[in-house]
Enzyme design. Structure first.
Site, mmCIF file in Angstrom:
data_model
loop_
_atom_site.group_PDB
_atom_site.id
_atom_site.type_symbol
_atom_site.label_atom_id
_atom_site.label_comp_id
_atom_site.label_asym_id
_atom_site.label_seq_id
_atom_site.Cartn_x
_atom_site.Cartn_y
_atom_site.Cartn_z
ATOM 1 N N SER A 10 36.448 -29.563 67.171
ATOM 2 C CA SER A 10 37.295 -28.673 67.981
ATOM 3 C C SER A 10 36.789 -27.236 67.937
ATOM 4 C CB SER A 10 38.736 -28.721 67.479
ATOM 5 O OG SER A 10 39.206 -30.052 67.478
HETATM 6 N N1 SAM Z 1 39.338 -32.749 63.426
HETATM 7 C C1 SAM Z 1 38.007 -33.070 63.878
HETATM 8 C C2 SAM Z 1 36.989 -32.102 63.345
HETATM 9 O O1 SAM Z 1 37.340 -31.207 62.561
HETATM 10 O O2 SAM Z 1 35.810 -32.272 63.690
HETATM 11 C C3 SAM Z 1 37.909 -33.172 65.381
HETATM 12 C C4 SAM Z 1 38.632 -34.357 65.863
HETATM 13 S S1 SAM Z 1 38.129 -34.946 67.442
HETATM 14 C C5 SAM Z 1 38.717 -33.710 68.505
HETATM 15 C C6 SAM Z 1 39.318 -36.270 67.590
HETATM 16 C C7 SAM Z 1 39.052 -37.419 66.655
HETATM 17 O O3 SAM Z 1 40.152 -38.312 66.736
HETATM 18 C C8 SAM Z 1 37.821 -38.247 66.988
HETATM 19 O O4 SAM Z 1 36.944 -38.252 65.904
HETATM 20 C C9 SAM Z 1 38.382 -39.646 67.260
HETATM 21 O O5 SAM Z 1 37.543 -40.692 66.804
HETATM 22 C C10 SAM Z 1 39.672 -39.606 66.489
HETATM 23 N N2 SAM Z 1 40.682 -40.578 66.903
HETATM 24 C C11 SAM Z 1 41.099 -40.919 68.143
HETATM 25 N N3 SAM Z 1 42.073 -41.838 68.071
HETATM 26 C C12 SAM Z 1 42.272 -42.081 66.757
HETATM 27 C C13 SAM Z 1 43.153 -42.941 66.031
HETATM 28 N N4 SAM Z 1 44.051 -43.740 66.621
HETATM 29 N N5 SAM Z 1 43.093 -42.929 64.682
HETATM 30 C C14 SAM Z 1 42.214 -42.122 64.022
HETATM 31 N N6 SAM Z 1 41.355 -41.304 64.654
HETATM 32 C C15 SAM Z 1 41.394 -41.283 66.005
#
Ligand code: SAM
Length: 218
Positions: free
Chosen positions: A62
């Site tokens: 992000s």
């Molecule tokens: N917080 C992260 C960072 O500091 O880099 C960025 C997160 S990214 C915007 C969103 C993340 O949510 C992705 O890595 C994706 O794989 C994960 N995601 C999506 N659906 C999910 C779920 N049901 N459970 C766990 N992770 C999930």
């Protein structure tokens, strides 16, 4: 490799402080954590820019300001146990690790969790525990949490996550359409009552899971 300390300092001043983040612990954490280590070599020179970056698996780290804002909205306390849904690169978890006592972070992509774990190990951070799975279900075996951060966009509030908050706990997440959402904070005021406030419009990748979007939603 160029020394990126000055880029990091400029990021904190121009993107974070200037937009009104005042929490001293968050500002210090963002000055300390080497964000460039959480992206691949090809993106390291952009690691302190004012936007998200690709991290593989069609996912993103992000924008720095959003990481700071979400960290501030959960009102972190030193002895908190926090759940992050969406580990991604591990950067948000690293920031949280300096603010609270324990961070559980879950992602549905094992490959991302492995990458994130490797960076967290390099930085010798030892209060982050990664998990692989559907974070829309929360992590009941480690609940209740003082705060929960969902860093992927949900169509509506995932009920299991609300249930896994302590009384007084804060849940921050983007809610709305697949590519346009509003950052919301829910505070649990008693076993069955919540307060709710909204912050800025945001655009996150989707939360894909039982209490999120389905993989086939497009
Ligand atoms: N917080 C992260 C960072 O500091 O880099 C960025 C997160 S990214 C915007 C969103 C993340 O949510 C992705 O890595 C994706 O794989 C994960 N995601 C999506 N659906 C999910 C779920 N049901 N459970 C766990 N992770 C999930």
């Amino acid at each position: 490799m160029k020394d990126l300390t000055l880029d990091r300092e400029k990021m904190v001043r121009n993107q974070i402080e200037r937009r009104g983040i005042k929490h001293l612990g968050i500002l210090a954490a963002m000055r300390q954590v080497p964000r460039h280590l959480f992206v691949s070599m090809e993106y390291q020179s952009q690691a302190y820019a004012d936007h998200p970056l690709p991290i593989g698996y069609n996912q993103t780290i992000s924008q720095p300001y959003i990481v700071a804002l979400m960290s501030e909205l959960i009102q972190p306390q030193a002895d908190d146990c926090v759940l992050e849904v969406g580990s991604g690169s591990g950067y948000q978890a690293a920031i949280l690790s300096l603010l609270v006592s324990k961070v559980h972070s879950i992602d549905r992509h094992p490959g991302l969790v492995n990458q994130a774990q490797a960076v967290i190990d390099t930085l010798k951070i030892n209060n982050v525990l990664f998990h692989v799975g559907d974070g829309s279900l929360g992590l009941p075996e480690f609940a209740p949490f003082d705060a929960i951060l969902i860093t992927a966009a949900a169509p509506k509030l995932p009920r299991p996550l609300l249930d896994q908050l302590k009384i007084g706990g804060r849940l921050v997440l983007p809610v709305g359409e697949r590519w346009h959402q509003t950052l919301e904070r829910w505070t649990k005021t008693s076993e069955d009552t919540f307060e709710h406030d909204q912050d800025i419009p945001v655009s996150f990748v989707p939360l894909v899971g039982k209490f999120g979007w389905s993989d086939s939603d497009g």
